[in-house]
Write an enzyme that holds these catalytic residues in place. Structure first.
Site, mmCIF file in Angstrom:
data_model
loop_
_atom_site.group_PDB
_atom_site.id
_atom_site.type_symbol
_atom_site.label_atom_id
_atom_site.label_comp_id
_atom_site.label_asym_id
_atom_site.label_seq_id
_atom_site.Cartn_x
_atom_site.Cartn_y
_atom_site.Cartn_z
ATOM 1 N N VAL A 56 111.341 27.434 39.624
ATOM 2 C CA VAL A 56 112.728 27.314 40.103
ATOM 3 C C VAL A 56 113.671 27.160 38.903
ATOM 4 C CG1 VAL A 56 114.231 26.177 41.786
ATOM 5 C CG2 VAL A 56 111.754 26.057 42.077
ATOM 6 N N PRO A 57 113.893 28.190 38.127
ATOM 7 C CA PRO A 57 114.903 28.077 37.069
ATOM 8 C C PRO A 57 116.282 27.867 37.693
ATOM 9 C CG PRO A 57 114.113 30.345 37.252
ATOM 10 C CD PRO A 57 113.279 29.533 38.188
ATOM 11 N N HIS A 58 117.016 26.923 37.162
ATOM 12 C CA HIS A 58 118.302 26.582 37.795
ATOM 13 C C HIS A 58 119.304 26.150 36.741
ATOM 14 C CE1 HIS A 58 115.572 23.106 37.765
ATOM 15 N NE2 HIS A 58 116.633 22.416 37.424
ATOM 16 N N VAL A 59 120.538 26.527 36.958
ATOM 17 C CA VAL A 59 121.605 26.142 36.022
ATOM 18 C C VAL A 59 122.890 25.821 36.794
ATOM 19 C CG1 VAL A 59 120.762 27.448 34.031
ATOM 20 C CG2 VAL A 59 122.233 28.585 35.709
ATOM 21 N N TYR A 69 123.688 21.994 45.276
ATOM 22 C CA TYR A 69 122.722 22.479 44.284
ATOM 23 C C TYR A 69 121.385 21.738 44.432
ATOM 24 C CZ TYR A 69 121.072 22.536 39.317
ATOM 25 O OH TYR A 69 120.372 22.615 38.155
#
Lengths: 164, 562
Positions: free
Chosen positions: A74-77, A123
Site C-alpha cells: 500500500v504505497p501512500h502519500v 486517507y
C-alpha cells in the site's frame, strides 16, 4: 466490523477508485512496478504534478517499505498537488520479489493512494479499508480476469460479499 | 528658556515618558519605580531645572486629584468586609498605636527644640501639636504603588492597605483637635474644638456617604451592562463625579474614593474584580504623572539653621514613632511576626494629606511668629522638606519589608506569570520524539507513559524537527490496530509550521499558538534548530494556573496563620 462500517469502506473505495485505474503488471521489480502504477494514477485529473507524486512515493518507500504482508503493498502519500483522494491498483500475478514486504513474501497487489494534505481522516480510513478488504477477500482478487471484475469484487458491499 | 507656554498635552506627554524612563531605570537598579518617577520630578521641578513651575502644576491639579481618586478607589477595593470582621480589632489598635506614637514623638521633639530655641512654652506646644498631628498621616500612593509593583499578597500587605486607608482619617481628626487647642494656646481661637471636630466629622462623614452612594450606583451599572469595554467609561465617569463633588463640597477626596471602592467590592466581590483591574490598567500613566509632579513640587531650599533642626527632629520622631508604634500596636493586638517586625517600615511615606494639612496650618497660623520666622511658613517648609526625604526613602523601605515578609510575587495573575517566564521554563523535555520511520505501534507504546499529546518527528541525523504527530491522529489508527504495524510516523505527521526558541517570552509563545490555532509547538535550539522539547498550550495553562493558585494559597496561608 459492523455492516455500516463495511459499507462505508466500500463507499470510500468507490470514491477513490475507477476501473480504468486498475492494471495488470508486466514488470517484476519494485521500482518499475511503482513507476507503472504512478503513471496510471497520474492519468487522473486529481493528480496535478506527476513528478512530485513520483518523488513522494519513492521518498516514502525509502523511509520504510509499504509491503504490508499477505501479498499486499500500500504505497501512500499525502501532498498538496493532489486535488482529492485517489487510488490506482497494479496486479502482478507473478509477484514482485524485491518489494521488501513485512512477511518477506512476494507482493501481488499494489494499491497506490494519493491524498490531499488536509484529507487526513479519509486517507487513514481508506488505508484501513484496503487493508481489511483485501485481506478479507484473501486470494480471490488475484483470480479476477479483468479490471472490471476486480473492481466489482473489491468495492462490493458486505451484502454481496463472496464470503456471504 | 521660558517653558511656561508649553502646551499642556506636550507637557503631559513629556512628563509621562520621562517618568516612565526614570521608573524603568530605578527598576533596573532594583529600587521601586516610584522613586524614579519622583526623582525625575525633582530634576525637572522646583528644586532642579525649573522646567515645571507652579503655574503648570496648578493647571494640572485636576489630574493629581484624579490620580489620588484612583488610588483611593483601588485601596477601597482591598477593604473587604470579611477582612475587617476578621482583623478589624487588630487594625484599629495598630492604627491608633502607630499614628499616636508618631504624633507624640514627632510633636514632643519639635516642641522641645522650639522651646530650647525660643523659650516660649505656648508656641512650642502649639507647634509640636500641629506637626505631631500632621506626622500621623501616611501617604497611601507611594506605598501602594510599591505593593502593586512587586505583586505582594499576605497579611502584611492586607494590614498596610488597611492602615494607609484609615490613616488619613486619623490624621484629619488629630489635626482638628491639635489645631483647635493650638489656636486656644496662641490666643487666635477662631473656632472652638467642638466646631473644628464637627467640621472634620462633616468632611469625613460626607465623603463616606458620597462614596457609598456612588458605589451603589456603579454596582447597578456594572451589573446591568455586560460589555466590559463600557465599564471603564462608567468607572471613570462615576469616580470623576465623586472627586469633583468632594472637591466642590470640601469633603475628603481620598476617603470618598475609598468608600466608592469599598462599597463596590463588598457588594459584588467577584464581579467587581474585573472593574478594579480595568481601573488599575487605566491608572498607570496617571500615576507616573502624579509622582513626577510630587517630585516637581518638592523644595528643600529656604530652610534656615534652626529649621533644619526642627525638620530633622520631625522626620526622625515621625519615623521612630511609626516604627515603634506599629511594633507595639501589633504586639498588643497579637498580630503576626511579619506585622510586628515590618509594618513600621511600610509607613514612612508622607505626601498629599500631610502637605495639605501643612498648607491649612500655614494659612491658619500665618500671623504667629516663631522667633524670626513666620510659624505658618515654618510648618509648610518643614513638612515639604521632610516629604522630599521620606518620599525617596519610604518606597525602598516598603520593598524591604514586603521582601523580608516573603510576600513579593504572591499576588500574580496568569498574565504576570506568562510575561515573567520563558518557554524554557515550561517546555516538556520528556515529550517523546520519533524518527520518520518509527512504527505507529511502537509510538503507541512509548506515549503510554507520557502526558504529552503532541510528539515531534525529527530527522535522525540532525535532530531537527520535521513535523508533529498528534494524539488525535494516533487515535484514528486505533480502529484498525494492525495498521499500526505498517504505518510509520511519516504517514501521520503534520509538517512543521511553527517552532519556538526556549529563550522566547512565554506570553509571546502562547499568543503565537493562539493566533495560529495550534495546541502545541516544538521547542528548538536558537542556533542549531535541534529539538529540545514540546510546548503544549494545555499543559502550559495548567502549569500557570497551578502556580497562581499555589502562590495565592501561600499568601492566604500567611493570613490565616496571622
Amino acid at each position: 466490523m459492523t455492516t455500516s462500517g463495511q459499507n462505508e469502506k466500500a463507499m470510500l473505495l468507490q470514491q477513490a477508485l475507477t476501473p480504468d485505474r486498475i492494471c495488470f503488471l508486466e514488470a517484476a521489480t519494485k521500482d518499475r512496478v511503482l513507476g507503472d502504477v504512478i503513471d496510471l494514477l497520474a492519468a487522473s485529473s486529481s493528480v496535478i504534478d506527476k513528478d512530485a507524486l513520483r518523488d513522494a512515493v519513492f521518498k516514502r518507500e525509502a523511509v520504510m517499505s509499504t509491503g504490508i504482508g499477505m501479498g499486499l503493498a500500500v504505497p501512500h502519500v499525502r501532498m498538496d498537488s493532489v486535488g482529492e483522494l485517489v487510488m490506482a491498483i497494479g496486479i502482478s500475478r507473478a509477484g514482485i520479489d524485491d518489494y521488501g514486504s513485512l512477511d518477506d513474501k512476494p507482493v501481488h497487489l499494489v494499491f497506490l493512494i494519493a491524498a490531499p494534505s488536509g484529507a487526513h481522516v479519509e486517507y487513514l480510513r481508506l488505508l484501513s479499508a484496503i487493508s481489511s478488504r483485501a485481506k478479507a477477500l484473501d486470494g480471490c482478487l488475484l483470480d479476477c480476469s479483468d479490471a472490471d471484475a476486480f473492481y466489482a469484487l473489491l468495492v462490493q458491499t458486505s451484502g454481496d460479499s463472496p464470503s456471504n | 528658556m521660558d517653558f511656561s507656554h508649553i502646551p499642556v498635552l506636550l507637557l503631559v506627554g513629556c512628563v509621562i515618558l520621562a517618568g516612565s524612563v526614570g521608573g524603568r531605570l530605578f527598576q533596573l537598579l532594583r529600587i521601586p519605580q516610584v522613586v524614579g518617577y519622583i526623582i525625575m520630578g525633582v530634576i525637572v521641578g522646583k528644586s532642579g531645572l525649573h522646567l515645571i513651575d507652579d503655574t503648570m502644576l496648578d493647571a494640572l491639579l485636576p489630574l493629581n486629584l484624579l490620580a489620588l481618586g484612583i488610588i483611593g478607589f483601588l485601596i477601597g477595593g482591598e477593604l473587604r468586609g470579611s477582612v475587617f470582621r476578621k482583623h478589624g480589632r487588630q487594625f484599629l489598635i495598630v492604627l491608633l498605636a502607630e499614628g499616636l506614637t508618631a504624633a507624640l514623638i514627632a510633636g514632643g521633639l519639635t516642641a522641645g527644640i522650639t522651646y530650647l530655641a525660643t523659650g516660649d512654652a505656648r508656641t512650642s506646644v502649639a507647634l509640636g501639636m500641629i506637626l505631631g498631628s500632621i506626622a500621623s498621616a501616611t501617604a497611601p500612593a507611594a506605598t501602594v504603588d510599591v505593593l502593586w509593583e512587586y505583586k505582594t499578597r499576605g497579611i502584611l500587605t492586607t494590614t498596610v492597605l488597611a492602615i494607609v486607608a484609615l490613616d488619613d482619617g486619623l490624621a484629619l481628626v488629630l489635626y482638628s483637635i491639635a489645631s483647635s487647642i493650638a489656636s486656644l494656646l496662641l490666643g487666635s481661637g477662631e473656632s472652638s474644638l467642638a466646631a473644628s471636630l464637627g467640621h472634620t466629622g462633616i468632611e469625613m462623614g460626607g465623603a463616606v456617604l458620597l462614596g457609598v452612594g456612588a458605589g451603589l450606583m456603579l454596582n447597578r451599572l456594572v451589573r446591568r451592562i455586560h460589555d466590559h469595554g463600557k465599564h471603564l467609561t462608567f468607572i471613570v465617569g462615576i469616580l470623576t463625579l465623586v472627586l469633583g463633588l468632594s472637591a466642590m463640597l470640601e469633603l475628603d477626596v481620598i476617603l470618598a474614593a475609598m468608600a466608592l471602592g469599598a462599597t463596590l467590592v463588598n457588594l459584588a466581590p467577584h464581579r467587581s474584580r474585573e472593574t478594579f483591574q480595568i481601573a488599575e490598567r487605566f491608572a498607570q500613566p496617571i500615576y507616573v504623572l502624579f509622582f513626577v509632579f510630587v517630585g516637581a513640587r518638592l523644595v528643600v531650599h529656604g530652610l534656615t539653621g534652626p529649621m533644619w533642626a526642627l525638620a530633622a527632629a520631625y522626620v526622625l520622631g515621625r519615623s521612630a514613632g511609626k516604627f515603634l508604634g506599629a511594633y507595639w500596636g501589633a504586639r498588643w493586638a497579637g498580630a503576626s511576626e511579619a506585622i510586628r517586625r515590618y509594618l513600621g517600615l511600610c509607613l514612612f511615606s508622607q505626601a498629599g494629606v500631610a502637605i495639605g494639612l501643612a498648607i491649612m496650618a500655614g494659612l491658619r497660623f500665618g500671623e504667629q511668629q516663631l522667633g524670626a520666622v513666620n510659624m505658618g511658613d515654618a510648618i509648610v517648609m518643614i513638612v515639604t522638606a521632610t516629604t522630599f526625604l521620606v518620599q525617596l526613602v519610604g518606597p525602598p523601605c516598603v520593598k524591604l519589608a514586603v521582601t523580608r515578609a516573603g510576600e513579593c510575587g504572591l499576588n500574580v495573575t496568569e498574565d504576570d506569570l506568562l510575561h515573567s517566564m520563558n518557554v524554557g521554563d515550561v517546555l516538556d523535555a520528556n515529550a517523546p520524539a520519533f524518527p520518520l520511520y518509527a512504527r505507529v505501534s511502537d509510538m503507541m507504546q512509548q506515549i503510554a507513559d507520557s502526558d504529552a499529546m503532541h510528539y515531534a518527528v525529527v530527522d535522525d541525523a540532525s535532530q531537527q524537527v520535521l513535523g508533529v504527530v498528534t494524539i488525535d491522529r494516533l487515535k484514528q489508527c486505533l480502529a484498525d490496530m494492525e495498521m499500526g504495524t505498517w504505518l510509520v510516523a511519516d504517514d501521520l505527521l503534520e509538517p512543521l509550521c511553527e517552532s519556538v526558541a526556549p529563550e522566547t517570552e512565554l506570553a509571546d509563545a502562547v499568543q503565537r499558538l493562539r493566533d495560529a490555532g495550534l495546541e502545541a509547538m516544538p521547542v528548538v535550539g536558537h542556533a542549531d534548530q535541534r529539538y529540545l522539547g514540546m510546548l503544549e498550550l494545555r499543559a502550559c495553562e495548567k502549569l500557570i494556573s497551578r502556580e497562581v493558585w499555589r502562590r495565592r494559597r501561600q499568601a492566604d496561608g500567611m493570613e490565616a496563620g496571622a
